[in-house]
Scaffold this motif. Structure first.
Motif, PDB file in Angstrom:
ATOM      1  N   PRO A 111     -48.117 -19.052  33.307  1.00  0.00           N
ATOM      2  CA  PRO A 111     -48.989 -19.936  34.090  1.00  0.00           C
ATOM      3  C   PRO A 111     -50.128 -20.536  33.293  1.00  0.00           C
ATOM      4  CG  PRO A 111     -49.420 -17.635  34.612  1.00  0.00           C
ATOM      5  CD  PRO A 111     -48.200 -17.661  33.745  1.00  0.00           C
ATOM      6  N   LEU A 112     -50.587 -19.876  32.222  1.00  0.00           N
ATOM      7  CA  LEU A 112     -51.714 -20.415  31.461  1.00  0.00           C
ATOM      8  C   LEU A 112     -51.353 -21.758  30.855  1.00  0.00           C
ATOM      9  CD1 LEU A 112     -54.569 -19.993  30.494  1.00  0.00           C
ATOM     10  CD2 LEU A 112     -53.661 -18.786  28.489  1.00  0.00           C
ATOM     11  N   TYR A 113     -50.156 -21.827  30.248  1.00  0.00           N
ATOM     12  CA  TYR A 113     -49.702 -23.103  29.678  1.00  0.00           C
ATOM     13  C   TYR A 113     -49.544 -24.149  30.777  1.00  0.00           C
ATOM     14  CZ  TYR A 113     -48.764 -20.783  25.234  1.00  0.00           C
ATOM     15  OH  TYR A 113     -48.887 -20.105  24.058  1.00  0.00           O
ATOM     16  N   PHE A 114     -48.961 -23.750  31.882  1.00  0.00           N
ATOM     17  CA  PHE A 114     -48.719 -24.696  32.963  1.00  0.00           C
ATOM     18  C   PHE A 114     -50.024 -25.293  33.460  1.00  0.00           C
ATOM     19  CE2 PHE A 114     -48.490 -25.500  37.546  1.00  0.00           C
ATOM     20  CZ  PHE A 114     -47.464 -26.433  37.590  1.00  0.00           C
ATOM     21  N   PHE A 115     -51.034 -24.449  33.684  1.00  0.00           N
ATOM     22  CA  PHE A 115     -52.286 -24.953  34.218  1.00  0.00           C
ATOM     23  C   PHE A 115     -53.107 -25.691  33.168  1.00  0.00           C
ATOM     24  CE2 PHE A 115     -51.320 -21.992  37.652  1.00  0.00           C
ATOM     25  CZ  PHE A 115     -51.665 -22.755  38.751  1.00  0.00           C
ATOM     26  N   ILE A 116     -52.885 -25.399  31.895  1.00  0.00           N
ATOM     27  CA  ILE A 116     -53.521 -26.212  30.850  1.00  0.00           C
ATOM     28  C   ILE A 116     -52.984 -27.641  30.907  1.00  0.00           C
ATOM     29  CG2 ILE A 116     -53.630 -26.594  28.357  1.00  0.00           C
ATOM     30  CD1 ILE A 116     -53.971 -23.620  28.000  1.00  0.00           C
ATOM     31  N   PHE A 117     -51.665 -27.765  31.089  1.00  0.00           N
ATOM     32  CA  PHE A 117     -51.061 -29.091  31.199  1.00  0.00           C
ATOM     33  C   PHE A 117     -51.591 -29.814  32.435  1.00  0.00           C
ATOM     34  CE2 PHE A 117     -48.544 -27.720  27.830  1.00  0.00           C
ATOM     35  CZ  PHE A 117     -47.643 -28.687  27.426  1.00  0.00           C
ATOM     36  N   ILE A 118     -51.618 -29.099  33.571  1.00  0.00           N
ATOM     37  CA  ILE A 118     -52.086 -29.712  34.813  1.00  0.00           C
ATOM     38  C   ILE A 118     -53.556 -30.100  34.701  1.00  0.00           C
ATOM     39  CG2 ILE A 118     -52.556 -29.286  37.251  1.00  0.00           C
ATOM     40  CD1 ILE A 118     -49.633 -29.765  36.688  1.00  0.00           C
ATOM     41  N   PHE A 119     -54.354 -29.193  34.168  1.00  0.00           N
ATOM     42  CA  PHE A 119     -55.787 -29.451  34.040  1.00  0.00           C
ATOM     43  C   PHE A 119     -56.036 -30.634  33.108  1.00  0.00           C
ATOM     44  CE2 PHE A 119     -59.786 -28.762  31.756  1.00  0.00           C
ATOM     45  CZ  PHE A 119     -60.672 -28.712  32.815  1.00  0.00           C
ATOM     46  N   SER A 120     -55.337 -30.679  31.979  1.00  0.00           N
ATOM     47  CA  SER A 120     -55.517 -31.776  31.029  1.00  0.00           C
ATOM     48  C   SER A 120     -55.132 -33.111  31.652  1.00  0.00           C
ATOM     49  CB  SER A 120     -54.668 -31.531  29.776  1.00  0.00           C
ATOM     50  OG  SER A 120     -54.996 -30.300  29.174  1.00  0.00           O
ATOM     51  N   SER A 121     -54.038 -33.121  32.407  1.00  0.00           N
ATOM     52  CA  SER A 121     -53.581 -34.355  33.036  1.00  0.00           C
ATOM     53  C   SER A 121     -54.575 -34.840  34.094  1.00  0.00           C
ATOM     54  CB  SER A 121     -52.202 -34.148  33.669  1.00  0.00           C
ATOM     55  OG  SER A 121     -51.245 -33.796  32.677  1.00  0.00           O
ATOM     56  N   LEU A 122     -55.075 -33.922  34.920  1.00  0.00           N
ATOM     57  CA  LEU A 122     -56.027 -34.309  35.961  1.00  0.00           C
ATOM     58  C   LEU A 122     -57.323 -34.843  35.361  1.00  0.00           C
ATOM     59  CD1 LEU A 122     -55.595 -31.435  38.585  1.00  0.00           C
ATOM     60  CD2 LEU A 122     -54.805 -33.807  38.751  1.00  0.00           C
ATOM     61  N   ILE A 123     -57.823 -34.179  34.313  1.00  0.00           N
ATOM     62  CA  ILE A 123     -59.046 -34.643  33.658  1.00  0.00           C
ATOM     63  C   ILE A 123     -58.838 -36.028  33.056  1.00  0.00           C
ATOM     64  CG2 ILE A 123     -60.600 -34.233  31.710  1.00  0.00           C
ATOM     65  CD1 ILE A 123     -61.178 -32.502  34.139  1.00  0.00           C
ATOM     66  N   SER A 124     -57.665 -36.276  32.465  1.00  0.00           N
ATOM     67  CA  SER A 124     -57.377 -37.579  31.860  1.00  0.00           C
ATOM     68  C   SER A 124     -57.321 -38.677  32.913  1.00  0.00           C
ATOM     69  CB  SER A 124     -56.052 -37.515  31.095  1.00  0.00           C
ATOM     70  OG  SER A 124     -56.102 -36.549  30.068  1.00  0.00           O
ATOM     71  N   ILE A 125     -56.717 -38.374  34.076  1.00  0.00           N
ATOM     72  CA  ILE A 125     -56.646 -39.363  35.154  1.00  0.00           C
ATOM     73  C   ILE A 125     -58.041 -39.667  35.699  1.00  0.00           C
ATOM     74  CG2 ILE A 125     -55.835 -39.724  37.511  1.00  0.00           C
ATOM     75  CD1 ILE A 125     -53.304 -38.161  36.740  1.00  0.00           C
ATOM     76  N   TYR A 130     -40.865 -26.513  26.981  1.00  0.00           N
ATOM     77  CA  TYR A 130     -41.140 -27.884  26.560  1.00  0.00           C
ATOM     78  C   TYR A 130     -40.952 -28.897  27.688  1.00  0.00           C
ATOM     79  CZ  TYR A 130     -41.265 -25.946  21.882  1.00  0.00           C
ATOM     80  OH  TYR A 130     -41.599 -25.220  20.779  1.00  0.00           O
ATOM     81  N   ASN A 131     -40.279 -28.506  28.772  1.00  0.00           N
ATOM     82  CA  ASN A 131     -40.143 -29.448  29.877  1.00  0.00           C
ATOM     83  C   ASN A 131     -41.481 -29.728  30.557  1.00  0.00           C
ATOM     84  OD1 ASN A 131     -40.405 -26.936  30.957  1.00  0.00           O
ATOM     85  ND2 ASN A 131     -38.665 -27.092  32.362  1.00  0.00           N
ATOM     86  N   LEU A 132     -42.483 -28.861  30.301  1.00  0.00           N
ATOM     87  CA  LEU A 132     -43.813 -29.147  30.820  1.00  0.00           C
ATOM     88  C   LEU A 132     -44.407 -30.407  30.197  1.00  0.00           C
ATOM     89  CD1 LEU A 132     -45.540 -25.633  30.996  1.00  0.00           C
ATOM     90  CD2 LEU A 132     -44.661 -27.003  32.880  1.00  0.00           C
ATOM     91  N   PHE A 133     -43.878 -30.789  29.038  1.00  0.00           N
ATOM     92  CA  PHE A 133     -44.408 -31.971  28.363  1.00  0.00           C
ATOM     93  C   PHE A 133     -44.127 -33.247  29.159  1.00  0.00           C
ATOM     94  CE2 PHE A 133     -44.651 -35.164  24.944  1.00  0.00           C
ATOM     95  CZ  PHE A 133     -45.898 -34.834  24.452  1.00  0.00           C
ATOM     96  N   LEU A 134     -43.163 -33.173  30.102  1.00  0.00           N
ATOM     97  CA  LEU A 134     -42.902 -34.328  30.968  1.00  0.00           C
ATOM     98  C   LEU A 134     -44.136 -34.666  31.813  1.00  0.00           C
ATOM     99  CD1 LEU A 134     -39.280 -33.652  32.264  1.00  0.00           C
ATOM    100  CD2 LEU A 134     -40.029 -35.512  30.775  1.00  0.00           C
ATOM    101  N   ILE A 135     -44.879 -33.638  32.200  1.00  0.00           N
ATOM    102  CA  ILE A 135     -46.093 -33.881  32.987  1.00  0.00           C
ATOM    103  C   ILE A 135     -47.072 -34.717  32.186  1.00  0.00           C
ATOM    104  CG2 ILE A 135     -48.062 -32.789  34.128  1.00  0.00           C
ATOM    105  CD1 ILE A 135     -46.280 -30.348  34.610  1.00  0.00           C
ATOM    106  N   ALA A 136     -47.252 -34.360  30.915  1.00  0.00           N
ATOM    107  CA  ALA A 136     -48.183 -35.100  30.067  1.00  0.00           C
ATOM    108  C   ALA A 136     -47.676 -36.505  29.780  1.00  0.00           C
ATOM    109  CB  ALA A 136     -48.405 -34.335  28.763  1.00  0.00           C
ATOM    110  N   THR A 137     -46.363 -36.650  29.589  1.00  0.00           N
ATOM    111  CA  THR A 137     -45.791 -37.973  29.303  1.00  0.00           C
ATOM    112  C   THR A 137     -45.966 -38.918  30.492  1.00  0.00           C
ATOM    113  OG1 THR A 137     -44.148 -36.970  27.827  1.00  0.00           O
ATOM    114  CG2 THR A 137     -43.714 -39.208  28.608  1.00  0.00           C
ATOM    115  N   LEU A 149     -51.608 -36.426  22.932  1.00  0.00           N
ATOM    116  CA  LEU A 149     -53.061 -36.381  22.746  1.00  0.00           C
ATOM    117  C   LEU A 149     -53.751 -35.694  23.926  1.00  0.00           C
ATOM    118  CD1 LEU A 149     -53.693 -39.961  21.287  1.00  0.00           C
ATOM    119  CD2 LEU A 149     -53.599 -37.778  20.043  1.00  0.00           C
ATOM    120  N   ILE A 150     -53.208 -35.903  25.130  1.00  0.00           N
ATOM    121  CA  ILE A 150     -53.772 -35.235  26.312  1.00  0.00           C
ATOM    122  C   ILE A 150     -53.654 -33.724  26.182  1.00  0.00           C
ATOM    123  CG2 ILE A 150     -53.386 -34.837  28.782  1.00  0.00           C
ATOM    124  CD1 ILE A 150     -52.660 -37.816  28.983  1.00  0.00           C
ATOM    125  N   ILE A 151     -52.485 -33.249  25.745  1.00  0.00           N
ATOM    126  CA  ILE A 151     -52.278 -31.801  25.610  1.00  0.00           C
ATOM    127  C   ILE A 151     -53.129 -31.225  24.484  1.00  0.00           C
ATOM    128  CG2 ILE A 151     -50.565 -30.030  25.123  1.00  0.00           C
ATOM    129  CD1 ILE A 151     -50.480 -31.437  27.905  1.00  0.00           C
TER     130      ILE A 151
END
Length: 258
Positions: free
Chosen positions: A81-95, A3-10, A45-47
Motif C-alpha cells: 500500500p505504501l507504493y500505491f498511496f505514493i502514486f495516488i498522492f503524487s497524482s492528486l498533488i500534481s492535479i 509496474y502497472n501502478l505506473f498507469l496511474i501516473a501516465t 517526473l510525477i512519481i
C-alpha cells in the motif's frame, strides 16, 4: 513495486498536458506517439517528485511518520500500500498544482498570452502571420489556389493545429489574372459599410459611428497559395499604370552634314 501502478501516473501526466494552460496549446501539433511519450515522461517526473517528497517528509519527521503511515495503510486490502498511496498522492498533488497554475494564469495574465507563446514556439508561418495581424492590427493578403484574393484582419489568434480553417474579416477582395498574376480589386468592404451607415442615417436620421456586418470569411488553410502583410502604399507602387514609351515618328532620317 507493481509496474502497472505506473498507469496511474501516465494517465495523470496526459491529463495535465491536455488541461494545463502551460502545456495544452503546445501539444496540439504533436503526433499521437509524441503525446504518449510526453505523458509517460510527465508520469515519471510525477512519481520521482512523490518519492523525493517521501524522503524529505521522512527526514523531517525523523523516520517516525513513515512506519506509522505504513501500519495504518496495511489495514487496506492493497498489496504494497505504501507504493500505491505514493502514486495516488503524487497524482492528486500534481492535479491540484495544475489547477492552481491555471487559476493564476487566467486571473493574472492576458487571455491569449499562452496561445501566443505556443504559436511562437510551435506555430507554422501562416499561424505566426495571423497572430501578428490579431495583435498588431496588420492587414494580411491571402491568395487562394483559385486565384481569389482576400485582404483583411484576423481577430482571433489561432491555436496551433487545432483547426485547418482560418477566419478572416475582409477589407478588400479581388482576383489575380491567371497569366500576368496582376491583382484586381473588385470589392471594397469599407465602402460597403459606409454606404450602409449612410442609408441608416437617411432612413432613420440617426448618426451611426460604426456598424458590424457579418462578412467574415472562413478559409481552408490547405487552399492558401500565398499569404503576406498588406500595405496599401506598397500595393499602389507596384500597381501604377504603366505608360507606354512614345514611338518615334515615321519619316526620313536627316542626312548627315557633310
Amino acid at each position: 513495486m507493481p509496474y502497472n501502478l505506473f498507469l496511474i501516473a501516465t494517465i495523470t501526466g496526459y491529463f495535465i498536458l491536455t488541461y494545463s494552460q502551460l502545456f495544452k496549446y503546445n501539444i496540439q501539433r504533436f503526433s499521437r506517439e509524441r503525446i504518449l511519450f510526453e505523458s509517460i515522461l510527465a508520469g515519471f517526473l510525477i512519481i520521482v517528485g512523490g518519492f523525493i517528497f517521501r524522503v524529505i517528509f521522512n527526514f523531517i519527521t525523523c523516520g517516525k511518520a513513515i512506519p506509522f503511515l505504513l501500519e495504518f495503510l496495511n489495514k487496506f486490502p492493497i498489496e504494497k500500500p505504501l507504493y500505491f498511496f505514493i502514486f495516488i498522492f503524487s497524482s492528486l498533488i500534481s492535479i491540484l498544482l495544475a489547477w492552481f497554475t491555471n487559476w493564476v494564469i487566467i486571473k493574472y495574465y492576458p487571455e491569449n498570452d499562452q496561445i501566443v507563446r505556443a504559436v511562437n514556439k510551435n506555430g507554422d508561418e501562416i499561424e505566426k502571420l495571423v497572430k501578428d495581424s490579431a495583435i498588431n492590427g496588420y492587414l494580411i493578403q491571402v491568395t487562394l489556389k483559385n486565384e481569389k484574393v482576400y485582404v483583411g484582419f484576423c481577430e482571433e489568434i489561432p491555436i496551433p493545429k487545432k483547426t485547418n480553417y482560418l477566419k478572416l474579416s475582409p477589407y478588400l477582395s479581388g482576383y489575380r489574372n491567371k497569366d500576368t498574376k496582376q491583382l484586381t480589386i473588385t470589392t471594397d468592404y469599407e465602402k460597403v459599410v459606409d454606404e450602409f451607415i449612410a442609408e441608416i442615417k437617411e432612413e432613420t436620421g440617426v448618426d451611426v459611428d460604426e456598424i458590424t456586418l457579418n462578412t467574415d470569411v472562413i478559409i481552408k488553410q490547405d487552399e492558401i497559395l500565398t499569404a503576406t502583410v498588406y500595405e496599401q502604399a506598397v500595393f499602389d507602387k507596384f500597381n501604377k499604370p504603366q505608360v507606354e514609351p512614345e514611338k518615334p515618328k515615321r519619316g526620313r532620317k536627316p542626312k548627315p552634314k557633310e
